[in-house]
Design a protein around this motif. Structure first.
Motif, PDB file in Angstrom:
ATOM      1  N   GLY A  99       2.185   6.469 -19.962  1.00  0.00           N
ATOM      2  CA  GLY A  99       1.404   7.624 -20.585  1.00  0.00           C
ATOM      3  C   GLY A  99       1.194   8.592 -19.226  1.00  0.00           C
ATOM      4  O   GLY A  99       1.725   8.206 -18.020  1.00  0.00           O
ATOM      5  N   ASP A 100       0.985   9.861 -19.402  1.00  0.00           N
ATOM      6  CA  ASP A 100       0.751  10.674 -18.334  1.00  0.00           C
ATOM      7  C   ASP A 100      -0.351  10.425 -17.405  1.00  0.00           C
ATOM      8  O   ASP A 100      -1.683   9.678 -18.028  1.00  0.00           O
ATOM      9  N   PHE A 101      -0.064  10.150 -16.297  1.00  0.00           N
ATOM     10  CA  PHE A 101      -1.376   9.817 -15.110  1.00  0.00           C
ATOM     11  C   PHE A 101      -1.421  10.929 -14.189  1.00  0.00           C
ATOM     12  O   PHE A 101      -0.568  11.495 -13.564  1.00  0.00           O
ATOM     13  N   LEU A 102      -2.836  11.196 -13.654  1.00  0.00           N
ATOM     14  CA  LEU A 102      -3.005  12.180 -12.949  1.00  0.00           C
ATOM     15  C   LEU A 102      -3.748  11.465 -11.641  1.00  0.00           C
ATOM     16  O   LEU A 102      -4.762  10.801 -11.877  1.00  0.00           O
ATOM     17  N   TYR A 103      -3.247  11.752 -10.544  1.00  0.00           N
ATOM     18  CA  TYR A 103      -3.638  11.069  -9.043  1.00  0.00           C
ATOM     19  C   TYR A 103      -4.048  12.346  -8.236  1.00  0.00           C
ATOM     20  O   TYR A 103      -3.319  13.115  -7.691  1.00  0.00           O
ATOM     21  N   VAL A 104      -5.443  12.845  -8.151  1.00  0.00           N
ATOM     22  CA  VAL A 104      -5.969  13.601  -7.362  1.00  0.00           C
ATOM     23  C   VAL A 104      -6.503  13.403  -6.125  1.00  0.00           C
ATOM     24  O   VAL A 104      -7.266  12.400  -5.723  1.00  0.00           O
ATOM     25  N   HIS A 105      -5.980  14.210  -5.077  1.00  0.00           N
ATOM     26  CA  HIS A 105      -6.409  13.968  -3.791  1.00  0.00           C
ATOM     27  C   HIS A 105      -7.281  15.290  -3.250  1.00  0.00           C
ATOM     28  O   HIS A 105      -7.258  16.407  -4.050  1.00  0.00           O
ATOM     29  N   PRO A 106      -7.996  15.231  -2.070  1.00  0.00           N
ATOM     30  CA  PRO A 106      -8.886  16.605  -1.736  1.00  0.00           C
ATOM     31  C   PRO A 106      -7.883  17.650  -1.597  1.00  0.00           C
ATOM     32  O   PRO A 106      -8.235  18.590  -2.037  1.00  0.00           O
ATOM     33  N   THR A 107      -6.589  17.429  -1.063  1.00  0.00           N
ATOM     34  CA  THR A 107      -5.914  18.788  -0.936  1.00  0.00           C
ATOM     35  C   THR A 107      -4.245  18.313  -1.341  1.00  0.00           C
ATOM     36  O   THR A 107      -3.969  17.000  -1.532  1.00  0.00           O
ATOM     37  N   GLU A 108      -3.593  19.291  -1.458  1.00  0.00           N
ATOM     38  CA  GLU A 108      -2.109  18.900  -1.993  1.00  0.00           C
ATOM     39  C   GLU A 108      -1.465  18.224  -0.625  1.00  0.00           C
ATOM     40  O   GLU A 108      -0.532  17.391  -0.916  1.00  0.00           O
ATOM     41  N   GLU A 109      -1.536  18.668   0.647  1.00  0.00           N
ATOM     42  CA  GLU A 109      -1.148  17.962   1.550  1.00  0.00           C
ATOM     43  C   GLU A 109      -1.317  16.672   1.725  1.00  0.00           C
ATOM     44  O   GLU A 109      -0.631  15.686   2.060  1.00  0.00           O
ATOM     45  N   ASN A 110      -2.751  16.061   1.455  1.00  0.00           N
ATOM     46  CA  ASN A 110      -3.094  14.763   1.234  1.00  0.00           C
ATOM     47  C   ASN A 110      -2.290  13.989   0.138  1.00  0.00           C
ATOM     48  O   ASN A 110      -1.899  13.049   0.152  1.00  0.00           O
ATOM     49  N   ALA A 111      -2.018  14.962  -0.787  1.00  0.00           N
ATOM     50  CA  ALA A 111      -1.543  14.198  -2.115  1.00  0.00           C
ATOM     51  C   ALA A 111       0.127  13.816  -1.718  1.00  0.00           C
ATOM     52  O   ALA A 111       0.604  12.815  -2.087  1.00  0.00           O
ATOM     53  N   ALA A 112       0.617  15.016  -1.159  1.00  0.00           N
ATOM     54  CA  ALA A 112       2.037  14.516  -0.489  1.00  0.00           C
ATOM     55  C   ALA A 112       2.269  13.310   0.282  1.00  0.00           C
ATOM     56  O   ALA A 112       3.152  12.728   0.371  1.00  0.00           O
ATOM     57  N   ARG A 113       1.243  13.418   1.403  1.00  0.00           N
ATOM     58  CA  ARG A 113       1.188  12.419   2.235  1.00  0.00           C
ATOM     59  C   ARG A 113       1.181  11.009   1.645  1.00  0.00           C
ATOM     60  O   ARG A 113       1.816  10.015   2.000  1.00  0.00           O
ATOM     61  N   TRP A 114       0.244  10.949   0.594  1.00  0.00           N
ATOM     62  CA  TRP A 114      -0.016   9.751  -0.032  1.00  0.00           C
ATOM     63  C   TRP A 114       1.134   9.325  -1.227  1.00  0.00           C
ATOM     64  O   TRP A 114       1.645   8.100  -0.936  1.00  0.00           O
ATOM     65  N   SER A 115       2.043  10.149  -1.569  1.00  0.00           N
ATOM     66  CA  SER A 115       3.056  10.002  -2.222  1.00  0.00           C
ATOM     67  C   SER A 115       4.112   9.490  -1.360  1.00  0.00           C
ATOM     68  O   SER A 115       4.992   8.370  -1.794  1.00  0.00           O
ATOM     69  N   LYS A 116       4.353  10.064  -0.186  1.00  0.00           N
ATOM     70  CA  LYS A 116       5.169   9.461   0.736  1.00  0.00           C
ATOM     71  C   LYS A 116       5.044   8.249   1.564  1.00  0.00           C
ATOM     72  O   LYS A 116       5.817   7.389   1.788  1.00  0.00           O
ATOM     73  N   THR A 117       3.859   8.126   1.775  1.00  0.00           N
ATOM     74  CA  THR A 117       3.623   6.788   2.635  1.00  0.00           C
ATOM     75  C   THR A 117       2.925   5.822   1.897  1.00  0.00           C
ATOM     76  O   THR A 117       3.030   4.671   2.566  1.00  0.00           O
ATOM     77  N   LYS A 118       2.183   5.980   0.754  1.00  0.00           N
ATOM     78  CA  LYS A 118       1.626   4.677   0.061  1.00  0.00           C
ATOM     79  C   LYS A 118       2.360   4.348  -1.256  1.00  0.00           C
ATOM     80  O   LYS A 118       2.789   3.352  -1.523  1.00  0.00           O
ATOM     81  N   LEU A 119       2.581   5.571  -2.027  1.00  0.00           N
ATOM     82  CA  LEU A 119       3.110   5.156  -3.217  1.00  0.00           C
ATOM     83  C   LEU A 119       4.641   4.726  -3.457  1.00  0.00           C
ATOM     84  O   LEU A 119       5.021   3.868  -3.736  1.00  0.00           O
ATOM     85  N   MET A 120       5.405   5.603  -2.689  1.00  0.00           N
ATOM     86  CA  MET A 120       6.859   5.350  -2.958  1.00  0.00           C
ATOM     87  C   MET A 120       7.250   4.096  -2.027  1.00  0.00           C
ATOM     88  O   MET A 120       8.125   3.190  -2.647  1.00  0.00           O
ATOM     89  N   PRO A 121       6.605   3.768  -0.904  1.00  0.00           N
ATOM     90  CA  PRO A 121       6.884   2.290  -0.432  1.00  0.00           C
ATOM     91  C   PRO A 121       6.840   1.238  -1.278  1.00  0.00           C
ATOM     92  O   PRO A 121       7.266   0.271  -1.161  1.00  0.00           O
ATOM     93  N   LEU A 122       5.581   1.268  -1.978  1.00  0.00           N
ATOM     94  CA  LEU A 122       5.207   0.158  -3.041  1.00  0.00           C
ATOM     95  C   LEU A 122       5.939   0.299  -4.093  1.00  0.00           C
ATOM     96  O   LEU A 122       6.440  -0.793  -4.580  1.00  0.00           O
ATOM     97  N   VAL A 123       6.446   1.402  -4.574  1.00  0.00           N
ATOM     98  CA  VAL A 123       7.285   1.543  -5.663  1.00  0.00           C
ATOM     99  C   VAL A 123       8.848   0.890  -5.311  1.00  0.00           C
ATOM    100  O   VAL A 123       9.189  -0.085  -6.142  1.00  0.00           O
ATOM    101  N   ARG A 124       9.295   1.063  -4.047  1.00  0.00           N
ATOM    102  CA  ARG A 124      10.787   0.734  -3.576  1.00  0.00           C
ATOM    103  C   ARG A 124      10.551  -1.083  -3.739  1.00  0.00           C
ATOM    104  O   ARG A 124      11.825  -1.517  -3.676  1.00  0.00           O
ATOM    105  N   GLU A 125       9.343  -1.459  -3.254  1.00  0.00           N
ATOM    106  CA  GLU A 125       9.352  -2.905  -2.976  1.00  0.00           C
ATOM    107  C   GLU A 125       8.918  -3.634  -4.307  1.00  0.00           C
ATOM    108  O   GLU A 125       8.726  -4.939  -4.079  1.00  0.00           O
ATOM    109  N   MET A 126       8.544  -3.093  -5.187  1.00  0.00           N
ATOM    110  CA  MET A 126       8.504  -3.764  -6.526  1.00  0.00           C
ATOM    111  C   MET A 126       9.651  -3.486  -7.674  1.00  0.00           C
ATOM    112  O   MET A 126       9.627  -2.619  -8.534  1.00  0.00           O
TER     113      MET A 126
END
Length: 685
Positions: A99-126
């Motif tokens: 389903g649709d999932f919303l992940y909110v950070h304090p700023t869009e800059e934080n959101a982009a950093r989370w996506s690049k450094t936290k989310l995608m490395p975990l996705v690629r390794e699973m």
């Protein structure tokens, strides 16, 4: 061959398939089966280990559809693994319950950093998750802030709380509100209310609010914790089995400053010592550890949890004790952030909001403190001050300047206050200005002379100012025209920011209508400082009456009452927004002035730019050694000593402007050395 079908049977089979409940959503089991951490993601690589963080298991169960609550909030210490818990909820949902999932950070800059450094490395390794998403970076469904499943059954939208548009793009059944305490009001109002409204259409919505607390009152994660069940993790005593919460006060009262390695708790039942080697056994549920709710009746709607560093395997109790001892001693090795070392300890180590000093001490207390006999008169640099920084405030009819001295143990000393206005002849010999505006050549010449002036310290040595931080928020072009004629290592422009969670000082940025950064001519020399955090720290330090305490603020003798009144003029108060929600802002009572308060903060911003809060004991020693090698003071006559004790700048006749500074007689050559120059020499060795 003819196939015979039973229509009634087919209808019942379809009905049974439709009515069959969905498979169980077990986030803990999913994490155990699928997550394998690499060294790039964590210092504890390998499969997800429930025994390492058993306190997260119940939180993951609360996030599952089997638990009826709609809101789960977690107040925590920093670096305790909360983001991993949020990522399990996010990726597990996209895999098991799309389903649709919303992940909110304090700023869009934080959101982009989370996506690049936290989310995608975990996705690629699973593998189980990697196959759900496109790996093509040019695919419109695979951008930094938006990742859609290949089959279109769900997507992750990352957004910043500072962008109302990002919070209105989807209506998710589930969402994470990360670093909630750092969210600031955006142009549409309260971002937490905006994010919550996106999931209100779903009766079985799940909203996970997670953050390290910040400043109270006004801390969003603390408010959520109080609204929920207020669950704390109870562990059994290894000696008698008594269940109890590990409280900081219990450890604090038993810390031996000489032996921090022996930090421990004391059982509330049998009185025996509980040491760190007991922790691994205590925190396991099979030994009796469990979450205990203060308000269990609230569990149907909102379950709230708090966990702090004492339970975590990622930090030693000895380090916790050493941090506290260092904080109490006020050692110069402390590295402060914008909110101060004390707030950082409460937030990051204890997982608690820091109670702010919303109102300063009475100004009379500061006045009486300045009047004591052992204080120097204004204009004399007191002992212990090793660096000097101007804070300059620009007004429409005047320029005000406050000279602050800095020393070891976070000492601040208010040395002198100068006003350049249409009466400047009484302040600055040889200068007569008309309106006092920064655009006037006479005002700029007076400022040039002021920042180049030498100041006598208690030992009779001549000292020069290391840094000047001038207000650039108003009359920016006029201020810039003066600033640019001076070295960037000695003069900068500053302005106060309204974000309580910002770093102490950061380069100022301007944006166009499309949100793109604009390059300004002053960009490289213009800085934004954390004004609210600076005021909170200042008000805490005003309460310190012991000169040996870290952060003590010293005032010279001879200042008017107005200086102390302005230094304590503002208060942090609750304010209702148009949407009816509460935020905390600094207010100046009608009829009061606050230039002194502003200049105290501007000077501190200059000190941060110079690096003063980060100087080590060895660096302070090097500066002190170099100051000690300056030419000894000459033996003056009686008049010189009188002027040194209580300096008064002579008045000049009304008429014509005085000769330009370069036309004045040259001063005798003296061997002077600023703290900044001493630092540069030390670094070049």
């Amino acid at each position: 061959m003819t196939m015979m079908y039973n229509p009634e049977r087919l209808a019942l089979e379809v009905l049974a398939e439709i009515c069959e409940p969905p498979p169980s959503v077990d986030y803990l089991g999913w994490a155990k089966r699928n997550i394998v951490f690499s060294e790039r993601i964590t210092d504890h690589p390998g499969p997800y280990n429930e025994d390492l963080v058993p306190f997260f298991s119940e939180i993951l169960r609360a996030l599952s559809p089997e638990d009826p609550c709609n809101i789960v909030s977690l107040a925590k210490s920093a670096q305790i693994g909360g983001t991993i818990c949020a990522n399990i909820f996010t990726l597990g949902s996209l895999d098991m319950a799309p389903g649709d999932f919303l992940y909110v950070h304090p700023t869009e800059e934080n959101a982009a950093r989370w996506s690049k450094t936290k989310l995608m490395p975990l996705v690629r390794e699973m593998p189980v998750v990697a196959k759900l998403f496109s790996q093509n970076s040019r695919d419109a469904s695979n951008s930094v802030l938006y990742k859609e499943r290949i089959d279109g059954r769900g997507a992750i939208q990352a957004a910043g709380a500072n962008s109302p548009a990002g919070l209105s793009m989807i209506s998710p059944r589930k969402q994470v509100q990360d670093d909630l305490a750092k969210w600031q009001m955006n142009e549409a109002g309260d971002p937490e209310v905006q994010a919550d409204s996106r999931s209100k259409a779903f009766f079985n919505a799940k909203v996970f609010k997670i953050s390290t607390p910040m400043v109270e009152p006004g801390c969003k994660i603390t408010a959520n914790y109080r609204e929920g069940t207020q669950e704390s993790y109870h562990v059994p005593c290894p000696h008698c089995g008594e269940l109890q919460e590990l409280r900081w006060e219990n450890m604090r009262d038993h810390i031996d400053p000489e032996h921090p390695e022996n930090a421990h708790f004391v059982c509330i039942g049998c009185g025996c010592e509980i040491h760190e080697h007991h922790r691994e056994w205590m925190v396991r549920p099979e030994n009796g550890a469990k979450w205990v709710a203060k308000y269990p009746d609230r569990a149907r709607r909102h379950r709230s949890f708090r966990i702090w560093m004492a339970y975590s395997p990622f930090e030693r109790w000895e380090n916790l004790a050493r941090e506290w001892i260092s904080l109490q001693a006020g050692g110069p090795e402390k590295r402060e952030n914008g909110s101060g070392a004390e707030q950082t300890f409460f937030n990051d180590w204890l997982g608690l909001a820091y109670e702010a000093d919303n109102k300063a001490v009475d100004w009379e207390i500061l006045r009486d403190r300045a009047a004591v006999s052992d204080n120097t008169y204004r204009g004399i640099v007191p002992a212990g001050v090793l660096s000097l920084v101007w804070g300059i405030d620009v007004q429409g009819d005047r320029v005000e300047c406050l000279l602050i001295g800095y020393g070891r143990n976070r000492l601040r000393a208010v040395v002198e206050h100068v006003v350049i206005d249409n009466r400047a002849g009484s302040h600055l010999p040889g200068y007569r200005v008309h309106s006092g505006h920064i655009s006037e050549p006479e005002v700029r010449a007076a400022l040039d002379a002021l920042i180049a002036r030498e100041w006598t310290d208690e030992a009779g040595r001549k000292r020069t100012v290391d840094m000047t931080a001038i207000d650039g928020n108003a009359y920016t072009d006029d201020v810039w025209n003066w600033v640019r004629k001076h070295p960037r290592s000695r003069v900068i422009m500053v302005r106060g920011g309204n974000n309580e969670n910002a770093p102490p000082i950061a380069q100022a940025r301007e944006y166009d209508n499309k949100g793109r950064p604009k390059k300004q001519k002053w960009s490289s020399r213009f800085y934004t400082f954390a004004a609210s955090s600076f005021k909170l720290r200042l008000y805490r330090d005003f309460k310190k009456d012991d000169p040996q305490r870290a952060g003590f603020i010293r005032f010279a003798r001879g200042f008017e009452d107005d200086l102390f009144q302005q230094a304590t003029s503002e208060s942090r108060v609750a304010e209702k927004t148009r949407s009816g929600h509460t935020r905390y802002v600094w207010k100046l009572p009608e009829g009061r002035r606050n230039e002194i308060l502003d200049m105290l903060n501007q000077s501190l911003a200059g000190a941060y730019r110079l690096g003063i809060p980060y100087w080590t004991e060895e660096q302070w020693d090097a500066i002190e050694d170099r100051l000690g090698k300056l030419e000894p003071p000459r033996q003056g006559d009686l008049e010189d000593h009188i002027n040194q004790v209580q300096p008064q700048l002579p008045e000049t006749p009304e008429p014509t402007p005085a000769p330009a500074p370069e036309a004045r007689p040259a001063r005798p050559v003296r061997k002077t050395l600023t703290a900044a120059e001493a630092m540069r020499q030390l670094n070049n060795r």
